[in-house]
Write a protein that holds these residues in place. Structure first.
Motif, short mmCIF file in Angstrom:
data_model
loop_
_atom_site.label_atom_id
_atom_site.label_comp_id
_atom_site.label_asym_id
_atom_site.label_seq_id
_atom_site.Cartn_x
_atom_site.Cartn_y
_atom_site.Cartn_z
N ILE A 71 39.47 32.77 44.57
CA ILE A 71 39.62 32.08 43.29
C ILE A 71 41.01 31.45 43.29
N VAL A 72 41.08 30.13 43.07
CA VAL A 72 42.35 29.42 43.11
C VAL A 72 42.55 28.64 41.82
N ASP A 73 43.81 28.27 41.53
CA ASP A 73 44.09 27.50 40.32
C ASP A 73 43.91 26.01 40.60
N ARG A 74 44.26 25.18 39.64
CA ARG A 74 44.04 23.74 39.76
C ARG A 74 44.86 23.12 40.89
N ASN A 75 45.90 23.80 41.33
CA ASN A 75 46.74 23.32 42.43
C ASN A 75 46.46 24.06 43.73
N ASN A 76 45.32 24.76 43.79
CA ASN A 76 44.89 25.52 44.98
C ASN A 76 45.79 26.70 45.30
N LEU A 77 46.49 27.22 44.31
CA LEU A 77 47.27 28.44 44.49
C LEU A 77 46.34 29.64 44.29
N LYS A 78 46.44 30.62 45.17
CA LYS A 78 45.51 31.75 45.15
C LYS A 78 45.75 32.68 43.96
N LEU A 79 44.68 32.95 43.25
CA LEU A 79 44.69 33.96 42.19
C LEU A 79 44.04 35.25 42.67
N VAL A 80 42.98 35.12 43.47
CA VAL A 80 42.26 36.28 43.99
C VAL A 80 41.89 36.01 45.44
N ASP A 81 42.11 37.00 46.31
CA ASP A 81 41.79 36.88 47.72
C ASP A 81 41.09 38.16 48.17
N ASN A 82 40.93 38.36 49.47
CA ASN A 82 40.32 39.56 50.02
C ASN A 82 41.25 40.22 51.04
N ARG A 83 41.05 41.50 51.24
CA ARG A 83 41.76 42.22 52.29
C ARG A 83 40.84 43.30 52.85
N ARG A 84 41.07 43.66 54.09
CA ARG A 84 40.28 44.70 54.74
C ARG A 84 40.86 46.07 54.41
N ALA A 85 39.99 47.02 54.19
CA ALA A 85 40.44 48.38 53.88
C ALA A 85 39.42 49.38 54.41
N THR A 86 39.89 50.61 54.67
CA THR A 86 39.01 51.69 55.11
C THR A 86 38.59 52.53 53.92
N VAL A 87 37.30 52.78 53.83
CA VAL A 87 36.73 53.53 52.71
C VAL A 87 35.96 54.73 53.25
N VAL A 88 36.18 55.87 52.63
CA VAL A 88 35.43 57.08 52.99
C VAL A 88 34.40 57.35 51.90
N SER A 89 33.16 57.51 52.31
CA SER A 89 32.07 57.70 51.35
C SER A 89 31.17 58.85 51.80
N ILE A 90 30.36 59.33 50.86
CA ILE A 90 29.38 60.37 51.16
C ILE A 90 27.99 59.83 50.81
N ASP A 91 27.06 60.00 51.73
CA ASP A 91 25.67 59.61 51.51
C ASP A 91 25.07 60.58 50.50
N PRO A 92 24.58 60.10 49.34
CA PRO A 92 24.03 61.03 48.34
C PRO A 92 22.83 61.81 48.86
N ARG A 93 22.16 61.28 49.89
CA ARG A 93 21.01 61.99 50.45
C ARG A 93 21.43 63.25 51.19
N SER A 94 22.72 63.33 51.54
CA SER A 94 23.21 64.53 52.22
C SER A 94 23.56 65.65 51.23
N ILE A 95 23.57 65.32 49.94
CA ILE A 95 23.83 66.33 48.91
C ILE A 95 22.54 67.12 48.69
N PRO A 96 22.60 68.43 48.68
CA PRO A 96 21.37 69.24 48.51
C PRO A 96 20.60 68.85 47.26
N VAL A 97 19.28 68.94 47.39
CA VAL A 97 18.41 68.58 46.27
C VAL A 97 18.72 69.42 45.04
N ALA A 98 19.04 70.68 45.23
CA ALA A 98 19.32 71.57 44.09
C ALA A 98 20.54 71.06 43.30
N LEU A 99 21.57 70.62 44.01
CA LEU A 99 22.76 70.13 43.32
C LEU A 99 22.47 68.81 42.63
#
Length: 682
Positions: A71-99
């Motif tokens: 997303i840039v302004d009227r003069n093409n100055l950046k307002l929003v960009d992207n960056r790479r990052a590492t994310v740690v997640s848990i698969d909900p299917r690995s959570i026991p059915v009881a929980l």
């Protein structure tokens, strides 16, 4: 009939034929034996080996996240960009059915508690806690990520409640050593994944935060929405502001790749892939330089009080700047919170509702900035003319009691005033009399003109969350009375619809409306549109932030917005109103003349109106200012209208007008100077 044995005789089988048949049988037997022996060998001797290989090798399809468009302004100055990052997640299917079942029950109990009336909610249900192997997993993971197991448990519970099928994001921006450890000892962390993702980055920090909005994982409810047809769970979409409004352009299309993995989830080799398609770039009408300075100017002149401002082109509706205070840092908003209390402390009412965009959703009485609208209604109805003079003695009586007496601020008389002078000095008495004369007019011309100029309905800006506001009239009052009557019948006490008096529309209501008081509710954006319509001679602009969408090949789509409609404004009426606004900001006695006393008016003329609105239950008045200006050397080059309001800011000349002067200084590249006015008019 006797059978002749000679007629049924068959030729004998020759030795050669018998030999051939025997040979074919032997070959068939040998082939069958080979197939049988091979099957026996595979199933009996090597069966376990191949079964293990089949179990060990599986093909998994994984998504390759597409980076969102900039997303840039009227003069093409950046307002929003992207960056790479590492994310740690848990698969909900690995959570026991009881929980997971406990979490579902917990969510139902929590929802039921929220629906109970205040004082009868009862104790909060206890959050489910992981036990056994899952508890051990949370403890190990917490040690690596430097998080408490309780925090991980809370995030798992919250995520499964909101989006049961989506991966639970435990931590974002994991450092390299943590990532390497989790990947090296993957077997100790079943169900845990470590992925590289694109996150939004904000080079300008919290500037324009409410405008830009946020992104987040698509919810179960959104997946059922036709607007998101074809999107799969786990996809990140715009969840507010421009990110949501232009999501279909910014989102792009995720890619996929198929990989062989073993039973432990370890990748073996890639099978096939489809590249992601990046999102497109969104170019705005916003001017980053003005936006940054305007936000700072608002806080400086407004003394840290909440409020909002809008700066726009009166001809095209292009928004140059828009701000709401208090604001927030989108980088903090995108991070998970340990608890609802932690979230509320940062983004709730105690923090001033920083997520709330007051520029489009904040509705207030406007005070005297409404008077140009009253002027148009009075001129069109014939109850006044540009030259008609009224004697302003400081007060008038609109009824029989002292409570029906209406006065200027401080009961100050202004003497004989015509329309231009009344706008210059902001004579309440003049406009009280206009309201008094307009009330019996057929068709409610005051309300009609307010709606013509953009009040009482959405302006159509390309942002979610815009409200309609309110232009009160007799029909609205009758509707409130009916609601009040129904509510009183059910509850047995006053309910407070309107002022809770259950009364008819009175002349005093119209008189109050004529000076922007009473039940009127308008936003800064609506007032900017109203003044732009007067400036443009009747063309009602459609305010917008989007300018164009581009990709690597060039412009994909222009986002120009045509005028929403036209209203007929007599040039003589417009001329009189504009002259009154000019004198109010430039001539002695003008309500904002001292704010702009050293302003270069020859090159940058100022047309402005102060407003001071009374709000019930507030410690101070609402401060308003709306101004129009342009470069006299190039009148058609980027003219500007700015509407600004400061909650509890006091008189219009004290807070809002100084803020607007600072913003105009940036726009026209004039040395900024904070000048507070002394006018004490409403």
């Amino acid at each position: 009939m006797p059978v002749d044995p000679t007629s049924d005789r068959r030729p004998p089988v020759t030795p050669q034929m018998a030999l051939r048949v025997a040979g074919v049988g032997v070959v068939a037997f040998i082939l069958f034996g080979i197939v049988f022996f091979r099957l026996w060998y595979l199933q009996v001797l090597d069966g376990d080996k191949y079964l293990a290989q089949a179990r060990e090798n599986r093909v998994r399809t994984e998504r390759i996240q597409a980076p969102r468009g900039q997303i840039v302004d009227r003069n093409n100055l950046k307002l929003v960009d992207n960056r790479r990052a590492t994310v740690v997640s848990i698969d909900p299917r690995s959570i026991p059915v009881a929980l997971r079942t406990q979490i579902a029950v917990y969510g139902q109990a929590f929802t039921a508690r929220d629906k109970r009336p205040k004082g009868r909610k009862g104790p909060r249900p206890a959050m489910p806690q992981a036990t056994g192997a899952t508890q051990t997993l949370f403890r190990r993971l917490g040690t690596v990520l430097q998080m408490s197991p309780a925090t991980i448990n809370q995030r798992v519970v919250s995520s499964i409640l909101q989006v049961p099928y989506a991966d639970v994001r435990i931590k974002t921006d994991v450092d390299r050593s943590q990532r390497d450890y989790l990947e090296q000892y993957k077997e100790r962390f079943p169900g845990v994944s470590v992925d590289q993702v694109y996150l939004r980055s904000y080079p300008i920090g919290d500037v324009a935060a409410q405008i830009i909005g946020s992104v987040g994982e698509i919810s179960e409810t959104q997946l059922k929405n036709k607007a998101y047809k074809g999107i799969t769970s786990g996809t990140f979409i715009g969840q507010g502001g421009l990110e949501s409004e232009y999501d279909k352009y910014l989102r792009g299309h995720d890619g996929t790749y198929q990989i062989e993995v073993n039973a432990a989830g370890e990748r073996r080799q890639a099978v096939a892939a489809r590249d992601p398609e990046p999102g497109r770039q969104l170019k705005l009408t916003l001017d980053l330089g003005l936006q940054q300075n305007a936000e700072q100017d608002f806080v400086q002149a407004g003394g840290g009080h909440p409020g909002a401002f809008v700066a726009m082109n009166p001809d095209t509706g292009a928004i140059y700047a828009m701000g709401s205070y208090p604001t927030f840092d989108p980088r903090e908003y995108s991070k998970p919170f340990a608890s609802q209390a932690a979230y509320d402390k940062k983004f709730g009412k105690a923090a001033g509702d920083p997520l709330f965009n007051r520029a489009i959703g904040g509705f207030y009485p406007t005070g005297s900035v409404f008077k140009p609208i009253t002027s148009l209604a009075a001129l069109q109805s014939g109850v006044t003319s540009p030259d008609k003079v009224i004697d302003d003695t400081g007060c008038i009586s609109v009824g029989r009691t002292q409570a029906d007496r209406r006065c200027n601020a401080g009961s100050k008389p202004n003497g004989p005033v015509n329309l231009v002078k009344a706008l210059q000095v902001s004579s309440d008495v003049y406009f009280y009399k206009m309201g008094q004369a307009l009330n019996p007019q057929p068709g409610h011309p005051l309300q009609k003109w307010a709606r013509h100029l953009g009040l009482g309905h959405r302006t159509g800006i390309d942002l979610p969350g815009e409200g309609s506001g309110l232009v009160p009239d007799p029909a609205w009052r009758d509707a409130q009375n009916r609601k009040e009557a129904r509510c009183r019948k059910q509850l047995g006490h006053p309910c407070g619809y309107a002022d809770g008096t259950n009364r008819a529309w009175l002349p005093g209501d119209e008189i109050n409306l004529a000076i922007g008081q009473g039940d009127l509710q308008a936003s800064p954006l609506q007032m900017a549109v109203a003044y732009s319509t007067i400036v443009a001679g009747g063309k009602v602009p459609r305010p917008h932030l989007g300018q164009e969408v581009t990709d690597a090949r060039g412009v994909v789509q222009k986002l120009d917005q045509p005028a929403s409609k036209h209203v007929k404004i007599d040039p003589a009426w417009r001329s009189a109103i504009m002259e009154g606004l000019r004198r109010a900001a430039s001539d002695p006695g003008g309500t904002s003349a001292d704010v702009f006393k050293d302003w270069p008016k020859q090159q940058f003329p100022i047309y402005g109106k102060t407003g001071t609105a009374q709000r019930t239950g507030r410690p101070n008045d609402q401060s308003w200012y709306v101004a129009y200006s342009y470069d006299a050397s190039a009148p058609d080059r980027n003219p500007i209208v700015i509407a600004c309001t400061v909650e509890d800011g006091g008189f219009g000349a004290v807070a809002a007008a100084p803020a607007v002067r600072l913003m105009l200084s940036k726009w026209f590249q004039i040395k900024p100077k904070l000048v507070r006015g002394s006018s004490a008019t409403r």
